[in-house]
Motif scaffolding. Structure first.
Motif, mmCIF file in Angstrom:
data_model
loop_
_atom_site.group_PDB
_atom_site.id
_atom_site.type_symbol
_atom_site.label_atom_id
_atom_site.label_comp_id
_atom_site.label_asym_id
_atom_site.label_seq_id
_atom_site.Cartn_x
_atom_site.Cartn_y
_atom_site.Cartn_z
ATOM 1 N N LEU A 67 78.152 51.260 41.293
ATOM 2 C CA LEU A 67 79.051 52.395 41.499
ATOM 3 C C LEU A 67 80.369 52.127 40.800
ATOM 4 O O LEU A 67 80.856 50.991 40.778
ATOM 5 N N VAL A 68 80.952 53.190 40.239
ATOM 6 C CA VAL A 68 82.290 53.132 39.659
ATOM 7 C C VAL A 68 83.172 54.117 40.407
ATOM 8 O O VAL A 68 82.837 55.305 40.495
ATOM 9 N N VAL A 69 84.263 53.632 40.950
ATOM 10 C CA VAL A 69 85.262 54.492 41.586
ATOM 11 C C VAL A 69 86.384 54.698 40.580
ATOM 12 O O VAL A 69 86.986 53.730 40.107
ATOM 13 N N ALA A 70 86.656 55.955 40.233
ATOM 14 C CA ALA A 70 87.707 56.297 39.274
ATOM 15 C C ALA A 70 88.826 57.011 40.021
ATOM 16 O O ALA A 70 88.611 58.088 40.593
ATOM 17 N N VAL A 71 90.016 56.394 40.032
ATOM 18 C CA VAL A 71 91.155 56.955 40.767
ATOM 19 C C VAL A 71 92.174 57.499 39.779
ATOM 20 O O VAL A 71 92.600 56.799 38.850
ATOM 21 N N ASP A 72 92.586 58.738 39.978
ATOM 22 C CA ASP A 72 93.610 59.346 39.125
ATOM 23 C C ASP A 72 94.260 60.467 39.920
ATOM 24 O O ASP A 72 93.602 61.136 40.727
ATOM 25 N N GLN A 73 95.542 60.674 39.684
ATOM 26 C CA GLN A 73 96.250 61.747 40.400
ATOM 27 C C GLN A 73 95.835 63.121 39.886
ATOM 28 O O GLN A 73 95.891 64.099 40.622
ATOM 29 N N ASP A 74 95.395 63.185 38.620
ATOM 30 C CA ASP A 74 94.913 64.437 38.040
ATOM 31 C C ASP A 74 93.717 64.103 37.152
ATOM 32 O O ASP A 74 93.858 63.839 35.962
ATOM 33 N N PRO A 75 92.501 64.120 37.718
ATOM 34 C CA PRO A 75 91.316 63.648 36.993
ATOM 35 C C PRO A 75 90.600 64.735 36.197
ATOM 36 O O PRO A 75 89.398 64.609 35.931
ATOM 37 N N ARG A 76 91.297 65.752 35.777
ATOM 38 C CA ARG A 76 90.654 66.906 35.141
ATOM 39 C C ARG A 76 89.902 66.550 33.860
ATOM 40 O O ARG A 76 89.010 67.306 33.438
ATOM 41 N N HIS A 77 90.251 65.436 33.210
ATOM 42 C CA HIS A 77 89.608 65.084 31.945
ATOM 43 C C HIS A 77 88.402 64.158 32.118
ATOM 44 O O HIS A 77 87.753 63.788 31.133
ATOM 45 N N ILE A 78 88.069 63.780 33.361
ATOM 46 C CA ILE A 78 86.946 62.883 33.619
ATOM 47 C C ILE A 78 85.671 63.702 33.751
ATOM 48 O O ILE A 78 85.581 64.609 34.580
ATOM 49 N N ARG A 79 84.666 63.362 32.959
ATOM 50 C CA ARG A 79 83.389 64.067 33.026
ATOM 51 C C ARG A 79 82.576 63.572 34.222
ATOM 52 O O ARG A 79 82.677 62.430 34.636
ATOM 53 N N THR A 80 81.746 64.459 34.731
ATOM 54 C CA THR A 80 80.927 64.109 35.882
ATOM 55 C C THR A 80 79.849 63.096 35.495
ATOM 56 O O THR A 80 79.357 63.080 34.364
ATOM 57 N N HIS A 81 79.514 62.239 36.441
ATOM 58 C CA HIS A 81 78.470 61.233 36.252
ATOM 59 C C HIS A 81 77.964 60.846 37.631
ATOM 60 O O HIS A 81 78.754 60.696 38.567
ATOM 61 N N GLN A 82 76.665 60.663 37.761
ATOM 62 C CA GLN A 82 76.086 60.406 39.084
ATOM 63 C C GLN A 82 76.539 59.084 39.696
ATOM 64 O O GLN A 82 76.458 58.899 40.920
ATOM 65 N N LEU A 83 77.031 58.151 38.878
ATOM 66 C CA LEU A 83 77.464 56.862 39.396
ATOM 67 C C LEU A 83 78.984 56.721 39.430
ATOM 68 O O LEU A 83 79.497 55.624 39.664
ATOM 69 N N ILE A 84 79.710 57.818 39.194
ATOM 70 C CA ILE A 84 81.176 57.782 39.241
ATOM 71 C C ILE A 84 81.676 58.602 40.429
ATOM 72 O O ILE A 84 81.376 59.792 40.547
ATOM 73 N N ASP A 85 82.426 57.949 41.283
ATOM 74 C CA ASP A 85 83.070 58.598 42.421
ATOM 75 C C ASP A 85 84.540 58.805 42.053
ATOM 76 O O ASP A 85 85.311 57.844 41.994
ATOM 77 N N VAL A 86 84.911 60.038 41.774
ATOM 78 C CA VAL A 86 86.282 60.363 41.377
ATOM 79 C C VAL A 86 87.129 60.604 42.625
ATOM 80 O O VAL A 86 86.764 61.424 43.475
ATOM 81 N N ARG A 87 88.231 59.896 42.701
ATOM 82 C CA ARG A 87 89.119 60.042 43.853
ATOM 83 C C ARG A 87 90.504 60.471 43.377
ATOM 84 O O ARG A 87 91.138 59.774 42.578
#
Length: 276
Positions: free
Chosen positions: A80-100
């Motif tokens: 699993l990859v947890v990606a933290v950003d205050q504005d994650p609008r540029h992060i593409r969806t991925h089944q193994l990425i948890d955007v916070r």
């Protein structure tokens, strides 16, 4: 699919703020150019750390999400990859990425959670950088690795190697004003130089560091980034004394193949949490 969760918000009294805005119309090009300039270096470093299937990774200030996506490919199928950003609008969806969605300066990163924590061009912008470094180190599992990369912005007058006199003057005026704006917002121009010692002081072991730089010509990503930054920050740059004429000259110079310039030197430091 990516799941998106919300972390602790920014308190009104929080000092300093990130200079660039992901909502700006030029931000999408900016994060794309940064990825083009830096991803090769970053993935080379991370690959040497042996990221493998089943790891849990944290990407702080994930930007375009390109490194989070690369990490997801390495930890597949069970990690699993947890990606933290205050504005994650540029992060593409991925089944193994948890955007916070979270303010990194205050969000709880947990303890003994991650095999790898990565951050690029984040710590240098935050006045709370040393506290964040301690929290990032604590979030590692015993034996886990922390990888932090930041630009050293102390030698702005050494970046441009070849161009016209007008472009050189405009380039230095732009760089001086841009870094000044960032420092006013809480950034540190010399943090990258101090980063390895900060890791040691945090209690990390096996600390190593390297400096990465590349030469760019006008029209290539490393030069186009400066033009992009000049558009994104135009109002603030003008208020700081850079003229509209200088910005026009800068942008023309950054598109001219005769221009030759270094990027900012990037310091990448790596440290491990001691085994227990």
């Amino acid at each position: 699919m990516t799941t998106t969760t919300t972390g602790t918000g920014t308190p009104a009294s929080s000092p300093g703020h990130y200079t660039f805005d992901n909502a700006n119309p030029d931000a999408e090009q900016q994060v794309r150019l940064l990825a083009e300039i830096l991803d090769g270096h970053t993935t080379d470093v991370l690959a040497r750390e042996g990221v493998e299937s089943g790891w849990t990774c944290l990407d702080l200030g994930a930007g375009a999400g390109t490194i989070a996506t690369w990490l997801a490919g390495q930890v597949s199928p069970s990690g699993l990859v947890v990606a933290v950003d205050q504005d994650p609008r540029h992060i593409r969806t991925h089944q193994l990425i948890d955007v916070r969605i979270a303010d990194i300066t205050v969000v709880d990163l947990g303890t003994d959670v991650y095999d790898l924590v990565h951050a690029r061009l984040l710590f240098m912008h935050l006045p709370q950088r040393e506290d964040l470094l301690r929290r990032a180190a604590a979030a590692l599992k015993p034996g886990g690795v922390l990888v932090v990369s930041d630009w050293d912005c102390r030698r702005l007058d050494e970046m441009l190697l070849r161009s016209t006199t007008d472009v050189a003057e405009a380039f230095l005026a732009f760089q001086t004003a841009l870094v000044g704006l960032a420092v006013d917002n809480g950034a540190s121009a010399d943090w990258a130089n101090r980063l390895p010692l900060a890791m040691l002081d945090t209690g990390l072991v096996d600390v190593t560091a390297k400096v990465h730089n590349e030469l760019w010509r006008g029209g290539e990503a490393g030069c186009l980034l400066h033009a992009c930054n000049s558009r994104q920050m135009e109002a603030a740059l003008l208020s700081r004394g850079v003229t509209a004429e200088q910005l026009a000259v800068l942008r023309e110079g950054m598109a001219d193949p005769a221009t030759v310039a270094w990027s900012y030197p990037m310091v990448t430091a790596i440290g491990r949490r001691p085994e227990q």
